[in-house]
Design a protein around this motif. Structure first.
Motif, PDB file in Angstrom:
ATOM      1  N   VAL A 109       0.865  -1.172   0.000  1.00 46.51           N
ATOM      2  CA  VAL A 109       0.000   0.000   0.000  1.00 46.51           C
ATOM      3  C   VAL A 109       0.906   1.226   0.000  1.00 46.51           C
ATOM      4  O   VAL A 109       1.771   1.369   0.875  1.00 46.51           O
ATOM      5  CB  VAL A 109      -0.929   0.027   1.229  1.00 46.51           C
ATOM      6  N   ILE A 110       0.726   2.092  -0.978  1.00 47.15           N
ATOM      7  CA  ILE A 110       1.519   3.318  -1.089  1.00 47.15           C
ATOM      8  C   ILE A 110       0.603   4.479  -0.743  1.00 47.15           C
ATOM      9  O   ILE A 110      -0.426   4.690  -1.394  1.00 47.15           O
ATOM     10  CB  ILE A 110       2.099   3.478  -2.502  1.00 47.15           C
ATOM     11  N   VAL A 111       0.948   5.208   0.301  1.00 50.86           N
ATOM     12  CA  VAL A 111       0.106   6.295   0.799  1.00 50.86           C
ATOM     13  C   VAL A 111       0.727   7.636   0.407  1.00 50.86           C
ATOM     14  O   VAL A 111       1.890   7.909   0.705  1.00 50.86           O
ATOM     15  CB  VAL A 111      -0.053   6.214   2.331  1.00 50.86           C
ATOM     16  N   VAL A 112      -0.063   8.455  -0.275  1.00 47.14           N
ATOM     17  CA  VAL A 112       0.384   9.778  -0.720  1.00 47.14           C
ATOM     18  C   VAL A 112      -0.448  10.839  -0.001  1.00 47.14           C
ATOM     19  O   VAL A 112      -1.495  10.536   0.576  1.00 47.14           O
ATOM     20  CB  VAL A 112       0.231   9.925  -2.248  1.00 47.14           C
ATOM     21  N   PRO A 113       0.010  12.090   0.008  1.00 51.95           N
ATOM     22  CA  PRO A 113      -0.778  13.152   0.665  1.00 51.95           C
ATOM     23  C   PRO A 113      -2.174  13.266   0.076  1.00 51.95           C
ATOM     24  O   PRO A 113      -2.385  12.977  -1.103  1.00 51.95           O
ATOM     25  CB  PRO A 113       0.053  14.418   0.404  1.00 51.95           C
ATOM     26  N   GLU A 114      -3.128  13.688   0.906  1.00 51.16           N
ATOM     27  CA  GLU A 114      -4.501  13.823   0.438  1.00 51.16           C
ATOM     28  C   GLU A 114      -4.581  14.787  -0.740  1.00 51.16           C
ATOM     29  O   GLU A 114      -3.947  15.835  -0.746  1.00 51.16           O
ATOM     30  CB  GLU A 114      -5.395  14.302   1.577  1.00 51.16           C
ATOM     31  N   GLY A 115      -5.352  14.395  -1.745  1.00 54.92           N
ATOM     32  CA  GLY A 115      -5.520  15.206  -2.948  1.00 54.92           C
ATOM     33  C   GLY A 115      -4.504  14.938  -4.028  1.00 54.92           C
ATOM     34  O   GLY A 115      -4.498  15.594  -5.073  1.00 54.92           O
ATOM     35  N   MET A 116      -3.614  13.946  -3.815  1.00 61.85           N
ATOM     36  CA  MET A 116      -2.539  13.704  -4.784  1.00 61.85           C
ATOM     37  C   MET A 116      -2.686  12.403  -5.556  1.00 61.85           C
ATOM     38  O   MET A 116      -1.784  12.038  -6.302  1.00 61.85           O
ATOM     39  CB  MET A 116      -1.179  13.709  -4.077  1.00 61.85           C
ATOM     40  N   VAL A 117      -3.794  11.688  -5.405  1.00 66.73           N
ATOM     41  CA  VAL A 117      -3.972  10.468  -6.177  1.00 66.73           C
ATOM     42  C   VAL A 117      -4.112  10.832  -7.641  1.00 66.73           C
ATOM     43  O   VAL A 117      -4.871  11.733  -7.995  1.00 66.73           O
ATOM     44  CB  VAL A 117      -5.200   9.678  -5.698  1.00 66.73           C
ATOM     45  N   VAL A 118      -3.353  10.132  -8.495  1.00 65.30           N
ATOM     46  CA  VAL A 118      -3.305  10.438  -9.922  1.00 65.30           C
ATOM     47  C   VAL A 118      -3.923   9.292 -10.700  1.00 65.30           C
ATOM     48  O   VAL A 118      -3.721   8.124 -10.380  1.00 65.30           O
ATOM     49  CB  VAL A 118      -1.840  10.639 -10.386  1.00 65.30           C
ATOM     50  N   ALA A 119      -4.658   9.617 -11.744  1.00 65.16           N
ATOM     51  CA  ALA A 119      -5.230   8.573 -12.597  1.00 65.16           C
ATOM     52  C   ALA A 119      -4.108   7.792 -13.251  1.00 65.16           C
ATOM     53  O   ALA A 119      -3.061   8.352 -13.583  1.00 65.16           O
ATOM     54  CB  ALA A 119      -6.128   9.198 -13.660  1.00 65.16           C
ATOM     55  N   PRO A 120      -4.281   6.472 -13.474  1.00 63.99           N
ATOM     56  CA  PRO A 120      -3.213   5.638 -14.012  1.00 63.99           C
ATOM     57  C   PRO A 120      -2.672   6.105 -15.352  1.00 63.99           C
ATOM     58  O   PRO A 120      -1.544   5.826 -15.681  1.00 63.99           O
ATOM     59  CB  PRO A 120      -3.885   4.260 -14.158  1.00 63.99           C
ATOM     60  N   ASP A 121      -3.502   6.811 -16.151  1.00 63.42           N
ATOM     61  CA  ASP A 121      -3.035   7.182 -17.482  1.00 63.42           C
ATOM     62  C   ASP A 121      -2.533   8.618 -17.548  1.00 63.42           C
ATOM     63  O   ASP A 121      -2.363   9.177 -18.612  1.00 63.42           O
ATOM     64  CB  ASP A 121      -4.153   7.000 -18.518  1.00 63.42           C
ATOM     65  N   GLY A 165       1.135   2.277 -10.258  1.00 65.37           N
ATOM     66  CA  GLY A 165       1.563   3.349 -11.122  1.00 65.37           C
ATOM     67  C   GLY A 165       0.574   4.498 -11.172  1.00 65.37           C
ATOM     68  O   GLY A 165      -0.481   4.455 -10.537  1.00 65.37           O
ATOM     69  N   PRO A 166       0.956   5.540 -11.936  1.00 62.77           N
ATOM     70  CA  PRO A 166       2.142   5.585 -12.777  1.00 62.77           C
ATOM     71  C   PRO A 166       3.414   5.862 -11.974  1.00 62.77           C
ATOM     72  O   PRO A 166       3.368   6.569 -10.981  1.00 62.77           O
ATOM     73  CB  PRO A 166       1.858   6.737 -13.741  1.00 62.77           C
ATOM     74  N   TYR A 167       4.530   5.277 -12.438  1.00 63.40           N
ATOM     75  CA  TYR A 167       5.830   5.459 -11.804  1.00 63.40           C
ATOM     76  C   TYR A 167       6.873   5.840 -12.849  1.00 63.40           C
ATOM     77  O   TYR A 167       6.743   5.519 -14.034  1.00 63.40           O
ATOM     78  CB  TYR A 167       6.293   4.172 -11.119  1.00 63.40           C
ATOM     79  N   LEU A 255      11.539   5.464 -22.121  1.00 63.40           N
ATOM     80  CA  LEU A 255      10.986   4.161 -22.499  1.00 63.40           C
ATOM     81  C   LEU A 255       9.618   4.055 -21.834  1.00 63.40           C
ATOM     82  O   LEU A 255       9.516   3.971 -20.611  1.00 63.40           O
ATOM     83  CB  LEU A 255      11.901   3.028 -22.035  1.00 63.40           C
ATOM     84  N   THR A 256       8.559   4.102 -22.619  1.00 63.81           N
ATOM     85  CA  THR A 256       7.212   4.271 -22.085  1.00 63.81           C
ATOM     86  C   THR A 256       6.476   2.954 -21.935  1.00 63.81           C
ATOM     87  O   THR A 256       6.406   2.152 -22.868  1.00 63.81           O
ATOM     88  CB  THR A 256       6.386   5.202 -22.991  1.00 63.81           C
ATOM     89  N   ALA A 257       5.925   2.746 -20.734  1.00 65.79           N
ATOM     90  CA  ALA A 257       5.077   1.588 -20.448  1.00 65.79           C
ATOM     91  C   ALA A 257       3.665   2.085 -20.156  1.00 65.79           C
ATOM     92  O   ALA A 257       3.417   3.289 -20.063  1.00 65.79           O
ATOM     93  CB  ALA A 257       5.622   0.806 -19.263  1.00 65.79           C
ATOM     94  N   ASP A 258       2.735   1.151 -20.024  1.00 67.63           N
ATOM     95  CA  ASP A 258       1.356   1.530 -19.719  1.00 67.63           C
ATOM     96  C   ASP A 258       1.244   2.258 -18.389  1.00 67.63           C
ATOM     97  O   ASP A 258       0.396   3.139 -18.220  1.00 67.63           O
ATOM     98  CB  ASP A 258       0.463   0.279 -19.668  1.00 67.63           C
ATOM     99  N   ASN A 259       2.071   1.885 -17.428  1.00 72.60           N
ATOM    100  CA  ASN A 259       1.955   2.455 -16.093  1.00 72.60           C
ATOM    101  C   ASN A 259       3.178   3.270 -15.681  1.00 72.60           C
ATOM    102  O   ASN A 259       3.507   3.373 -14.500  1.00 72.60           O
ATOM    103  CB  ASN A 259       1.688   1.361 -15.055  1.00 72.60           C
TER     104      ASN A 259
END
Length: 311
Positions: A109-121, A165-167, A255-259
């Motif tokens: 589980v990776i926890v980020v600050p509130e309001g920072m969740v990013v869509a996978p794409d 991701g994304p990473y 080098l681009t991946a889906d995530n």
């Protein structure tokens, strides 16, 4: 008047009730099915409660690697939950199947600050998708075979790069791993917790192309700072068109991946306070005097350079 008083009383009661309501934490679910956590890698904002539900007939646990939480045995259709308040990376696994399965159950589980969740794409340019995960892209690149082997040995990092991701990944090339030496690599492969910590230091959250990194660095005076999944910081510097990540230089970019996106670098990054196991070197006194010169020369190349061991 009595009617107006009644209405005012109801409004006042409703207002008091609303004020008294607690701030609800966000919630999300993880299924345990077929001896796996689904999803295995989960990114949430702070103040989120994660609930695990076991759908298997056999018991499982949800046990934090760092000792933060431990469900104990969860039977079929039972649940366990934990609220994540602090940002960070929280690996976990099942302690009941560790010795019976070839690949133990692992999750993070990776926890980020509130309001920072990013869509996978986010930041993936249309038409540039590779239809491959970061883990698959790394496994298929001939310049990253050593890094791919390390990711596979670590297990948790592979789960993160395959399901999260994304990473942005700064992946050392084969030559960078050769500098560490075979014995150091062998010790790391046998210590997956240490290896995961080292590899997570090469991964940051979000998509950063080389152009994005250069722009970020130029805005802040030729240097910017990124936070890794290990919780440490990486200094990114742009000078004369070259991008350096700490003491490593990007040799192949975007080098681009889906995530996410991968940049190949020429040095294995070492987190602050992290000491790599040294190579075993044959003592000079154990060889004949005539061979001393050769042995000393070999010892110099076998021991890790000082700058790679950060106190």
């Amino acid at each position: 008047m009595r009617r107006n008083s009644t209405i005012l009383g109801l409004v006042a009661a409703l207002a008091i009730g609303l004020v008294a309501l607690p701030v609800l934490a966000a919630t999300t679910d993880v299924d345990i099915r077929g001896g796996a956590y689904i999803p295995a890698s989960l990114t949430v904002e702070g103040n989120t409660t994660v609930t695990w539900t076991n759908y298997d007939e056999v018991s499982h646990t949800v046990t934090s690697t760092g000792g933060l939480f431990d469900s104990g045995p969860i039977e079929q259709n039972e649940t366990f939950n934990h609220t994540f308040n602090d940002t960070g990376t929280y690996p976990y696994g099942c302690t009941l199947n560790a010795s019976t399965q070839r690949t133990p159950m692992q999750g993070v589980v990776i926890v980020v600050p509130e309001g920072m969740v990013v869509a996978p794409d986010e930041n993936v340019t249309p038409g540039e998708e590779s239809n491959m995960t970061l883990a698959a892209l790394i496994a298929g690149d001939e310049n990253l075979t050593s890094f791919a082997d390390a990711v596979e040995d670590a297990g948790l990092t592979q789960t993160v790069l395959a399901a999260g991701g994304p990473y942005t990944v700064f992946a050392p090339d084969n030559a960078a791993f050769e500098v560490l030496g075979n014995e150091t690599l062998a010790e790391l492969s046998n210590d997956t917790e240490t290896l995961d910590a080292l590899l997570m230091y090469h991964v940051v959250r979000g998509n950063y192309t080389a152009e994005d990194l250069a722009t970020e660095a130029n805005v802040t005076g030729n240097e910017t700072v990124l936070e890794t999944l290990a919780g440490d910081s990486l200094n990114v510097t742009a000078v004369d068109g070259d991008l350096t990540i700490e003491n490593a230089t990007i040799v192949t970019s975007n080098l681009t991946a889906d995530n996410g996106v991968i940049h190949i670098i020429d040095t294995v990054l070492v987190p602050p306070g992290f000491v790599l196991p040294p190579e075993n070197v044959t003592p000079v006194e154990n060889v004949t005097p005539a061979e001393n010169a050769t042995v000393v020369e070999n010892a110099t190349t076998a021991v890790l350079p000082e700058e790679r061991v950060i106190p």
